[in-house]
Design an enzyme around this catalytic site. Structure first.
Site, short mmCIF file in Angstrom:
data_model
loop_
_atom_site.label_atom_id
_atom_site.label_comp_id
_atom_site.label_asym_id
_atom_site.label_seq_id
_atom_site.Cartn_x
_atom_site.Cartn_y
_atom_site.Cartn_z
N GLU B 60 0.81 -1.22 0.00
CA GLU B 60 0.00 0.00 0.00
C GLU B 60 0.84 1.27 0.00
O GLU B 60 0.45 2.28 -0.60
CB GLU B 60 -0.97 -0.01 1.19
CG GLU B 60 -2.20 -0.89 0.98
CD GLU B 60 -1.93 -2.37 1.17
OE1 GLU B 60 -0.84 -2.73 1.66
OE2 GLU B 60 -2.80 -3.19 0.82
N HIS B 129 -12.44 -4.49 7.93
CA HIS B 129 -12.83 -4.38 6.52
C HIS B 129 -14.07 -3.54 6.30
O HIS B 129 -14.75 -3.69 5.28
CB HIS B 129 -13.06 -5.77 5.92
CG HIS B 129 -11.82 -6.46 5.49
ND1 HIS B 129 -10.92 -6.97 6.39
CD2 HIS B 129 -11.30 -6.71 4.26
CE1 HIS B 129 -9.91 -7.53 5.73
NE2 HIS B 129 -10.11 -7.38 4.43
#
Ligand SMILES: Cc1ncc(C[n+]2csc(CCOP(=O)(O)OP(=O)(O)O)c2C)c(N)n1
Ligand SMILES: [Mg+2]
Lengths: 330, 326
Positions: B60, B129
């Site tokens: 990321e 999530h």
């Protein structure tokens, strides 16, 4: 960059004497600049947080000399040498350190954020490892557009422990982008020696390239000629489409981590010995047989250049305080 | 007017930008063959090939960071962070690099980067999530922040984000991907920093984002039955914020509820409330009510998850509380 002719006609390892003398001059300019920075900081004239690279001039000069103007670099907190070597005039760097509008970042950056996009300096970074991913992206852009340019990240041994280092090495190799990762390995991360921060012997840090299947090129970072030639080779490799290179340069920080660092953690005798045997400017001066007279002539010129930079900076314009909002958005 | 799902609307903007502009490319984890974990980028690999539709490793920091580097070189990269929870991993690059290059360089550099991401509760993924972290980014000068709630908005705002010369974090809500909405025949760019009044009303203004726009519209219908007239405003762009539209609405209604799915504490509603009370203090007839999630990492069991995040009835209750103040 050296022309093919220059390289062909030069003796020794492939660099002409004229070029080596040019390197000598630039390295001494960086040294005198940084000594002046230390001096003006102690005098209370310079705000902020300053790191000098005394002892590491050969990596800045050797690497940048091998680059083309359109190649780009990302620098670190130890940024003055990189900025000078990439081509920003010293007075604009000094003006930046004084926080003036005439500075290379118009007073918005400071010592750890020297930018000069025109000469390909995409900025120095105060976050260790912070500049590496951007260099992968710049190299990707060059590759996608078919431009013959390389993107170069400078960073230290300490930075090889950050996540961005590993992600960037991995991604650059995966996408075979024309990036050069210049590891300036001085064996220290602030006060922490290699033995406490690296799982490998300090001399073997280049082995990290193997984990990514990346080309490794190594050179003695105190030998500007070796650095220059190694960088040329790295650039050639990258531009041939063969992928990125880890350029491992073993170097020596002959001063504190930051200006004002008392270095309580460092063995004084060892430091003294390093200063006597590892100073890249002295080493090159001896090789070129630069005598006292010649040295003092050059030194006088460079000292005057640095002095003029200070005068330029001091006479510079203070930014309007409310201009702090000027460049937040494009 | 044609109808598109929210997912198709995002894809439409991406496809058009890729088609019209060589400097645009997209990258992220699993976005190529698989079309992204939310199937948003499906089909784009076939049309544009692997050079411009790039699968990345699970990196990321490097995804955002290489996007920054390419953007500085004049590309218009659109990077996808699979879940906004993982934006936290790229935070350094977003906050210290993307947002600050322009200022630190004294204006020499701009970073025309778009970071697409998605999140949101409603499918019991547990705590890592489904977060809604948009407020974190509103705190960072140099970034722009968009949160689209309808297909038309998603398409037009994404276009503007791509062509904005600043780094823009573009939030999509997972549970909205399948909703359908009318869109104009041709993509209509929607300028960043312009709120949308979804529904006019005279008694209460609800300022809502993301999924809560839809919940608030439902609550407004209910309130209408009790004779309460509710105006629903979606800022759409959280940074910069269209303060004028919001404040004017509250001056008209004299009551305000803020609504988002993110936890209430430190949420975007807090910023809205501060802006509104300062600009419309003398107009307000009741304290501003804030609707948001309970202050806890999101629990997995569906019952707990649904309890924790706000729904239409929570907005309705808040509307009633403001009206009850007389
Ligand atoms: C992410 C981050 N962590 C910590 C620091 C504080 N810091 C500044 S320089 C430095 C040491 C860096 O060592 P190295 O990468 O070897 O570079 P050198 O200073 O030796 O040139 C540290 C820990 C920082 N600036 N950024
Ligand atoms: Mg070091």
């Amino acid at each position: 960059m050296a022309t093919v002719e220059e390289r062909a006609e030069s003796g020794g390892r492939g660099v002409s004497e004229a070029m080596l003398r040019g390197f000598f001059r630039e390295m001494l300019l960086i040294r005198r600049f940084e000594e002046k920075v230390e001096d003006r900081f102690r005098a209370g004239e310079l705000p902020g947080f300053l790191h000098v690279a005394i002892g590491q001039e050969a990596t800045a000069t050797g690497v940048c000399a091998a680059l083309a103007r359109e190649d780009v670099i990302a620098s670190t907190h130890r940024a003055h040498g990189h900025a000078i070597a990439k081509g920003t005039p010293v007075e604009r760097i000094m003006a930046e350190l004084y926080g003036k509008v005439e500075g290379c970042s118009k007073g918005y950056g400071g010592s750890m954020h020297l930018y000069d996009v025109e000469v390909g300096n995409l900025g120095a970074n105060a976050v260790v490892g912070g500049g590496l991913p951007g260099i992968v992206g710049a190299a990707l852009a060059f590759k996608m557009r078919g431009e013959k340019r390389v993107a170069v990240a400078f960073f230290g041994d300490g930075a090889t422990n950050t996540g961005t280092f590993h992600e960037s090495m991995n991604l650059a190799q995966l996408w075979t982008v024309p990036a050069i990762f210049v590891l300036e390995n001085n064996g220290w991360a602030e006060s922490t020696p290699a033995s406490q921060q690296l799982p490998l012997p300090v001399e073997e840090l280049g082995k990290r390239a193997a984990a990514y299947g990346m080309k490794l090129i190594e050179a003695d970072g105190q030998d500007v000629e070796a650095v220059y030639l190694a960088t040329l080779a790295a650039r050639e490799h990258a531009l041939a489409g063969k992928g990125p290179v880890l350029l491992h340069l073993r170097t020596h920080r002959l001063t504190g981590h930051f200006v004002g660092d008392p270095q309580v953690y460092r063995d004084k005798d060892e430091l003294k010995e390093e200063r006597e045997t590892k100073d890249p400017i002295r080493l090159l001066g001896a090789r070129l047989e630069i005598g006292e007279d010649e040295f003092s002539t050059i030194d006088g010129e460079l000292t005057a250049e640095v002095e003029a930079a200070v005068e330029f900076a001091k006479a510079g314009t203070d930014p309007k305080p409310e201009d702090a909002l000027k460049y937040v958005y494009a | 007017m044609p109808e598109l799902t929210y997912r198709e609307a995002v894809r439409d903007a991406l496809g058009k930008a890729l088609r019209e502009d060589d400097s645009v490319f997209i990258m992220g984890e699993d976005i190529a063959e698989m079309g992204g974990s939310m199937a948003v980028t499906q089909g784009l690999l076939d049309e544009f090939g692997p050079t411009r539709v790039r699968n990345t490793p699970i990196s990321e920091m490097a995804i955002v960071g290489s996007g920054i580097g390419a953007a500085i070189q004049g590309m218009r990269p659109i990077v996808e962070i699979m879940y906004e929870d993982f934006l936290t991993i790229s935070m350094e690059q977003l906050v210290n690099q993307a947002a600050k290059h322009r200022t630190m360089s004294g204006g020499q550099i701009s970073v025309p980067l778009t970071i697409r991401t998605q999140g949101g509760a409603g499918w019991s993924p547990g705590a890592q999530h489904a977060q809604q972290l948009e407020a974190w980014f509103v705190h960072v000068p140099g970034l722009k922040v968009v949160f689209a709630s309808t297909p038309e908005d998603a398409r037009g705002l994404l276009w503007s984000a791509i062509y904005d010369d600043n780094p823009t974090v573009f939030f999509e809500h997972r549970t909205l991907y399948s909703i359908k909405g009318e869109v104009s025949d041709e993509l209509q760019p929607i300028p960043l920093g312009k709120a949308r009044i979804h529904r006019e009303g005279s008694d209460v203004t609800v300022v809502a984002t993301g999924r809560l726009v839809h919940e608030s519209l439902q609550a407004a219908e209910e309130a209408e039955k009790d004779g309460i007239s509710v105006e629903v405003v979606d800022p759409r762009t959280l940074l910069p914020l269209d303060e004028q539209t919001i404040v004017e609405s509250v001056k008209k209604t004299a009551r305000c509820v803020t609504a988002h799915e993110a936890v209430t504490r430190g949420g975007f509603g807090a910023e809205l409330a501060a802006v509104i009370q300062h600009a419309a203090f003398d107009w307000l007839d009741a304290p501003i009510e804030r609707v948001g999630a309970a202050f806890a990492p999101l629990a997995f069991a569906p019952g707990m998850e649904q309890w924790a995040v706000p729904h239409a009835d929570d907005v309705l209750e808040a509307i009633r509380r403001t009206v009850a103040r007389g």
